[in-house]
Design an enzyme around this catalytic site. Structure first.
Site, PDB file in Angstrom:
ATOM      1  N   ASP A   1      33.942  86.413   6.045  1.00 47.34           N
ATOM      2  CA  ASP A   1      35.099  85.775   6.670  1.00 47.34           C
ATOM      3  C   ASP A   1      36.291  86.738   6.680  1.00 47.34           C
ATOM      4  OD1 ASP A   1      36.567  83.916   8.047  1.00 47.34           O
ATOM      5  OD2 ASP A   1      37.061  82.705   6.289  1.00 47.34           O
ATOM      6  N   HIS A  57      29.535  86.246   8.674  1.00 44.79           N
ATOM      7  CA  HIS A  57      30.734  85.546   9.163  1.00 44.79           C
ATOM      8  C   HIS A  57      31.862  86.566   9.220  1.00 44.79           C
ATOM      9  CE1 HIS A  57      33.443  81.768   9.145  1.00 44.79           C
ATOM     10  NE2 HIS A  57      34.215  82.824   9.413  1.00 44.79           N
ATOM     11  N   HIS A  70      35.266  88.200  11.558  1.00 40.78           N
ATOM     12  CA  HIS A  70      36.226  88.170  12.660  1.00 40.78           C
ATOM     13  C   HIS A  70      36.558  89.603  13.062  1.00 40.78           C
ATOM     14  CE1 HIS A  70      36.970  83.836  12.210  1.00 40.78           C
ATOM     15  NE2 HIS A  70      36.762  84.079  10.927  1.00 40.78           N
ATOM     16  N   HIS A 125      32.976  75.200  10.444  1.00 41.63           N
ATOM     17  CA  HIS A 125      34.151  75.300   9.574  1.00 41.63           C
ATOM     18  C   HIS A 125      34.412  73.878   9.084  1.00 41.63           C
ATOM     19  CE1 HIS A 125      38.201  77.136   8.489  1.00 41.63           C
ATOM     20  NE2 HIS A 125      38.285  75.873   8.105  1.00 41.63           N
ATOM     21  N   LYS A 152      29.517  78.090  16.832  1.00 41.12           N
ATOM     22  CA  LYS A 152      30.461  77.841  15.747  1.00 41.12           C
ATOM     23  C   LYS A 152      31.376  76.672  16.083  1.00 41.12           C
ATOM     24  CE  LYS A 152      33.075  78.575  12.097  1.00 41.12           C
ATOM     25  NZ  LYS A 152      33.948  79.731  11.868  1.00 41.12           N
ATOM     26  N   HIS A 185      31.743  79.560   4.715  1.00 36.57           N
ATOM     27  CA  HIS A 185      32.711  79.875   3.655  1.00 36.57           C
ATOM     28  C   HIS A 185      32.964  78.692   2.722  1.00 36.57           C
ATOM     29  CE1 HIS A 185      35.207  78.038   6.700  1.00 36.57           C
ATOM     30  NE2 HIS A 185      35.339  79.136   7.398  1.00 36.57           N
TER      31      HIS A 185
HETATM   32  C1  NCD Z   1      40.168  82.934  10.116  1.00 34.45           C
HETATM   33  C2  NCD Z   1      40.846  83.748  11.203  1.00 34.45           C
HETATM   34  O1  NCD Z   1      41.937  84.294  10.948  1.00 34.45           O
HETATM   35  O2  NCD Z   1      40.298  83.868  12.291  1.00 34.45           O
HETATM   36  N1  NCD Z   1      41.109  82.667   9.068  1.00 34.45           N
HETATM   37  C3  NCD Z   1      40.817  82.345   7.786  1.00 34.45           C
HETATM   38  O3  NCD Z   1      41.752  82.054   7.032  1.00 34.45           O
HETATM   39  N2  NCD Z   1      39.596  82.367   7.318  1.00 34.45           N
HETATM   40  C4  NCD Z   1      39.571  81.717  10.712  1.00 34.45           C
HETATM   41  C5  NCD Z   1      38.662  80.956   9.777  1.00 34.45           C
HETATM   42  O4  NCD Z   1      37.520  81.353   9.562  1.00 34.45           O
HETATM   43  O5  NCD Z   1      39.112  79.952   9.230  1.00 34.45           O
HETATM   44 ZN    ZN Z   2      36.176  82.656   9.622  1.00 32.40          ZN
END
Ligand code: NCD
Ligand code: ZN
Length: 335
Positions: free
Chosen positions: A240, A12, A14, A134, A95, A168
């Site tokens: 995450d 996971h 970003h 999520h 997702k 998460h």
């Molecule tokens: C994530 C993001 O910034 O893309 N932020 C987070 O607080 N985890 C998005 C997500 O996974 O909720």
């Molecule tokens: Zn995330």
């Protein structure tokens, strides 16, 4: 003391786009063999062309590192069988975000009835495409994940063959639900194994520890640690890691997300060692994910040694977890 991890995976992640992608992607590509890349760009990744071109942009900045970006598609309720059949080999998962619940999720789902979700879920079920979720309602912030559990249960019961990944997870209720259904799996982050709400807001407010879902109570962290430390086969590591520029974090309206990718393996080695379960880290950061997703990542041997790692204050303008602090393990080499 040393530890070698084979083909670590971050299920996971970003990576963003543009300049931020250039800063953060090489950091994951260096130490991980692969990662499941989240689709919450602006606009979200909702077509085969978008997935393919995003994957190319990722590979371009990772250069020659052996790193597989496993791609995901942003869930829309109206996808159909033909559309997803075309995409099946391009993505690893889809997702689902509730609308507006976190960063860049405005185009997410606002009706969780099975009828509303059916077109996409039925096609995913038939094609064997895993669903990543999520799982938060828009209720009181500490209760959102627990309130979402009936939705997980509804989908898990209606589609017993569909693999559903509770992303998460942060609560003991989520751990309990995970164990009740054979087709539920979960990712667990480094930060939710490490912090509670006290670390975020119990003293001075720590914006770089603010994320969704918000860190919870000590007993929740304990429940997560229990399944992660035993490397239960239903759980896997998903950082995450969610980078935001400093001015979006140190702001009156702080963006949600903790940047952990470049410190994840060091910090995991430290907390698994402190718990006396270092031998279970391989399963947690790779083997379980390979089985759950049925993937074979590139071969990569990441050697960590128990020597101090001074975490940088920032990577360009992105502040990582543990910035300026010393971790007990560092990545020594990658073969
Ligand atoms: C994530 C993001 O910034 O893309 N932020 C987070 O607080 N985890 C998005 C997500 O996974 O909720
Ligand atoms: Zn995330």
């Amino acid at each position: 003391m040393q530890l070698t991890l084979s083909s670590p995976l971050d299920m996971h992640l970003h990576l963003r786009d543009g300049k931020m992608l250039e800063i953060v992607a090489p950091l994951s590509a260096k130490e991980f063999a692969g990662a499941l890349v989240m689709p919450n760009l602006v606009p979200p990744v909702t077509s085969k062309e978008m997935v393919q071109s995003y994957k190319e942009r990722i590979l371009q900045v990772c250069k020659d590192d052996r790193f597989t970006p496993y791609m995901s598609l942003f869930f829309l309720p109206e996808y159909d069988y033909e559309f997803l059949q075309e995409l099946k080999d391009t993505i690893l998962a889809i997702k689902l975000y509730p609308a507006g619940i976190t960063t860049n999720s405005e185009g997410g789902v606002d009706n969780f009835s099975l009828e509303a979700l059916a077109p996409t879920l039925e096609a995913m079920n038939e094609l064997g495409i895993p669903l990543c979720v999520h799982g938060e309602t828009n209720g009181f912030v500490m209760d959102r994940e627990a309130e979402f559990i009936p939705i997980y249960e509804r989908i898990a019961k209606r589609f017993p063959e569909l693999k559903i990944i509770m992303e998460h997870i942060t609560t003991k209720e989520a751990v309990d639900a995970l164990m009740r259904f054979e087709n539920l799996y979960a990712t667990i982050t480094l930060h939710h194994l490490h912090i509670t709400l006290d670390d975020v807001a119990g003293g001075l407010l720590r914006p770089h520890l603010f994320c969704k879902p918000i860190a919870k109570r000590p007993e929740d962290r304990m429940a997560l640690r229990k399944v992660a430390f035993m490397a239960h086969e239903k759980v896997m590591f998903g950082s995450d890691s969610a980078p935001h520029p400093r001015d979006k974090k140190e702001a009156p309206g702080c963006a949600a997300g903790i940047f952990t990718a470049p410190v994840a393996l060091s910090a995991l080695a430290q907390i698994f060692e402190e718990a006396g379960v270092l031998e279970n880290l391989q399963k947690f950061v790779s083997d379980n994910a390979q089985k759950i997703y049925n993937i074979t990542p590139p071969k990569k041997e990441v050697r960590l040694v128990k020597e101090p790692f001074e975490v940088p204050a920032s990577y360009a303008d992105v502040v990582p977890m543990f910035a300026g602090q010393e971790l007990k393990w560092r990545v020594e080499s990658v073969l």
